[in-house]
Design a protein around this motif. Structure first.
Motif, mmCIF file in Angstrom:
data_model
loop_
_atom_site.group_PDB
_atom_site.id
_atom_site.type_symbol
_atom_site.label_atom_id
_atom_site.label_comp_id
_atom_site.label_asym_id
_atom_site.label_seq_id
_atom_site.Cartn_x
_atom_site.Cartn_y
_atom_site.Cartn_z
ATOM 1 N N ALA A 56 0.852 -1.208 0.000
ATOM 2 C CA ALA A 56 0.000 0.000 0.000
ATOM 3 C C ALA A 56 0.879 1.247 0.000
ATOM 4 O O ALA A 56 0.604 2.227 -0.701
ATOM 5 N N TRP A 57 1.938 1.204 0.767
ATOM 6 C CA TRP A 57 2.889 2.325 0.848
ATOM 7 C C TRP A 57 3.495 2.606 -0.527
ATOM 8 O O TRP A 57 3.526 3.750 -0.984
ATOM 9 N N GLU A 58 3.909 1.523 -1.209
ATOM 10 C CA GLU A 58 4.532 1.690 -2.528
ATOM 11 C C GLU A 58 3.536 2.232 -3.547
ATOM 12 O O GLU A 58 3.891 3.010 -4.424
ATOM 13 N N GLY A 117 13.151 9.793 2.256
ATOM 14 C CA GLY A 117 13.261 11.069 2.971
ATOM 15 C C GLY A 117 12.114 11.375 3.920
ATOM 16 O O GLY A 117 11.933 12.512 4.323
ATOM 17 N N TYR A 118 11.288 10.364 4.305
ATOM 18 C CA TYR A 118 10.189 10.631 5.239
ATOM 19 C C TYR A 118 10.675 10.719 6.681
ATOM 20 O O TYR A 118 9.988 11.234 7.547
ATOM 21 N N VAL A 119 11.837 10.173 6.936
ATOM 22 C CA VAL A 119 12.421 10.299 8.259
ATOM 23 C C VAL A 119 13.938 10.152 8.124
ATOM 24 O O VAL A 119 14.420 9.370 7.310
ATOM 25 N N THR A 120 14.662 10.964 8.902
ATOM 26 C CA THR A 120 16.123 10.921 8.794
ATOM 27 C C THR A 120 16.707 10.068 9.915
ATOM 28 O O THR A 120 16.094 9.905 10.969
ATOM 29 N N ALA A 146 -0.822 5.018 4.728
ATOM 30 C CA ALA A 146 -0.674 3.687 4.116
ATOM 31 C C ALA A 146 0.045 2.711 5.041
ATOM 32 O O ALA A 146 -0.090 1.501 4.901
ATOM 33 N N ILE A 147 0.826 3.222 5.991
ATOM 34 C CA ILE A 147 1.540 2.284 6.877
ATOM 35 C C ILE A 147 0.880 2.145 8.258
ATOM 36 O O ILE A 147 1.421 1.501 9.141
ATOM 37 N N LEU A 148 -0.304 2.718 8.415
ATOM 38 C CA LEU A 148 -1.002 2.504 9.691
ATOM 39 C C LEU A 148 -1.569 1.080 9.719
ATOM 40 O O LEU A 148 -2.116 0.611 8.723
ATOM 41 N N GLY A 171 1.123 13.316 -0.773
ATOM 42 C CA GLY A 171 1.943 13.949 0.260
ATOM 43 C C GLY A 171 2.238 13.025 1.419
ATOM 44 O O GLY A 171 1.820 11.864 1.445
ATOM 45 N N LYS A 172 2.933 13.586 2.406
ATOM 46 C CA LYS A 172 3.379 12.801 3.545
ATOM 47 C C LYS A 172 2.197 12.149 4.273
ATOM 48 O O LYS A 172 2.250 10.972 4.648
ATOM 49 N N GLY A 173 1.075 12.906 4.433
ATOM 50 C CA GLY A 173 -0.079 12.381 5.169
ATOM 51 C C GLY A 173 -0.600 11.097 4.544
ATOM 52 O O GLY A 173 -0.800 10.087 5.238
ATOM 53 N N ALA A 174 -0.793 11.104 3.224
ATOM 54 C CA ALA A 174 -1.344 9.922 2.541
ATOM 55 C C ALA A 174 -0.370 8.758 2.647
ATOM 56 O O ALA A 174 -0.764 7.607 2.868
ATOM 57 N N LYS A 175 0.917 9.047 2.496
ATOM 58 C CA LYS A 175 1.922 7.974 2.565
ATOM 59 C C LYS A 175 1.919 7.353 3.963
ATOM 60 O O LYS A 175 1.949 6.132 4.104
#
Ligand SMILES: C[S@@+](CC[C@H](N)C(=O)[O-])C[C@H]1O[C@@H](n2cnc3c(N)ncnc32)[C@H](O)[C@@H]1O
Length: 321
Positions: free
Chosen positions: A88-90, A194-197, A102-104, A95-99
């Motif tokens: 689902a993530w792929e 780049g969603y988290v460093t 997908a991982i919830l 934007g960041k919210g929708a992505k």
């Protein structure tokens, strides 16, 4: 709790920051008080008919032979679930919210009713269950994790708590550990896109801790609903922690010792813990370690927040001495 108007046959209420201060028995920082407002958690009380039907759903679940026990045999199921999130993530653009949506995990909001303060409620706003868990974890991030150099979430699943943790600690090295390889796939994708460093995923099995994974100095460990899966088999992980000596361990887990067996919802929650072979005896073991002078217990309390079936988000904070 603030009555805001009428809805169906009940009064619409919203959970405000003062309510969480009562539930968590503490005062909250401005930052967490703002989070509560942002989430806009609306609900109504349940009717007598709904209450009865909820009790029946819980009892049916407790007696349902098709609902499996947790344990070592469940690894493939977790892998399958997190792979669905990975796909689902792929597949999700935007934007960041929708992505992040997908991982919830798909298990939030499954029954349409929740527990707050030992009563059942009917949530009316989206993502109520997820947001109320966010408030427990974010409160703990805010209080305990702002200054840590390295933070490890064991049993992290898709790593969605770690993504929010970054808001409270912009520099710590973040590690998400889980026995399901799909977890590491998602975390590596979160990091590479780049969603988290400064975050990485590591494979780790609570039943057989990899002693080559050594915790850095100045590290904090936390778990959310994952020790849950161990039943009574938590000693290998506890020994691993005592050997690695993190500066603090923070758990949000089902802890029967903190519930009240004379309350019907709590009683049924404990019955469901037993049905699923959820974490058993962990807090008692920590008390024994404290009596032996090996650890200090910093906090042990229930959150008074739960799903329909369980009050599963109790909080225990401890540290090796
Ligand atoms: C209910 S999920 C919780 C996930 C996440 N912490 C959250 O709050 O949504 C339980 C997690 O524990 C992991 N888990 C279960 N048994 C495990 C084991 N023996 N070793 C490591 N992880 C395990 C599962 O893969 C899953 O990610």
């Amino acid at each position: 709790m603030l009555p805001n108007g009428k809805f169906e046959d009940g009064v619409i209420k919203s959970l405000i920051a003062d309510d969480f201060e009562v539930l968590f028995r503490t005062s909250l920082s401005e930052c967490i008080r703002r989070r509560v407002s942002e989430f806009a958690l609306m609900y109504r009380e349940v009717t007598d008919e709904e209450y009865e039907s909820c009790l029946l759903t819980i009892l049916r679940a407790i007696h349902d032979p098709a609902i499996p026990k947790a344990g070592a045999h469940r690894q493939d199921n977790w892998e399958k679930g997190w792979l669905e999130n990975f796909h689902a993530w792929e597949a999700t653009a935007g934007g960041k919210g929708a992505k992040i949506n997908a991982i919830l995990p798909r298990y939030f909001g499954k029954y349409g009713f929740l527990r707050i303060n030992r009563t059942l409620i009917r949530p009316l706003s989206d993502n109520f269950e997820y947001f109320s868990l966010c408030l427990i974890t974010d409160w703990l991030f805010d209080v305990y994790m702002r200054k840590a150099g390295s933070i490890y979430e064991f049993g992290c699943g898709t790593g969605y708590h770690l993504v929010r943790l970054r808001n409270y600690n912009p520099t710590a090295s973040l590690f998400g550990l889980d026995w399901a390889p799909a977890s590491q796939k998602i975390i590596s994708s979160l990091a590479s896109q780049g969603y988290v460093t400064n975050m990485q995923g590591l494979r780790f099995d609570y039943f057989n801790p990899d002693q080559n994974i050594r915790l850095a100095a100045d590290s904090i460990v936390y778990t959310v609903a994952s020790l849950e899966q161990l039943g009574r088999d938590f000693n290998p992980f506890l020994a691993y922690l005592l050997r690695n000596r993190p500066s603090l361990c923070v758990h949000v887990e089902p802890i029967a010792e903190l519930l009240d067996k004379s309350n019907i919802l709590d009683f049924l929650s404990i019955e469901y813990f037993q049905k699923r072979n959820y974490l058993t005896g962990f807090l008692d073991r920590l008390h024994a370690l404290k009596a032996e002078g090996k650890i200090d217990i910093v906090l042990e309390q229930r959150s008074f927040i739960g799903s329909l079936l369980i009050d599963g988000y109790s909080i225990v904070v401890w540290k090796p001495v």
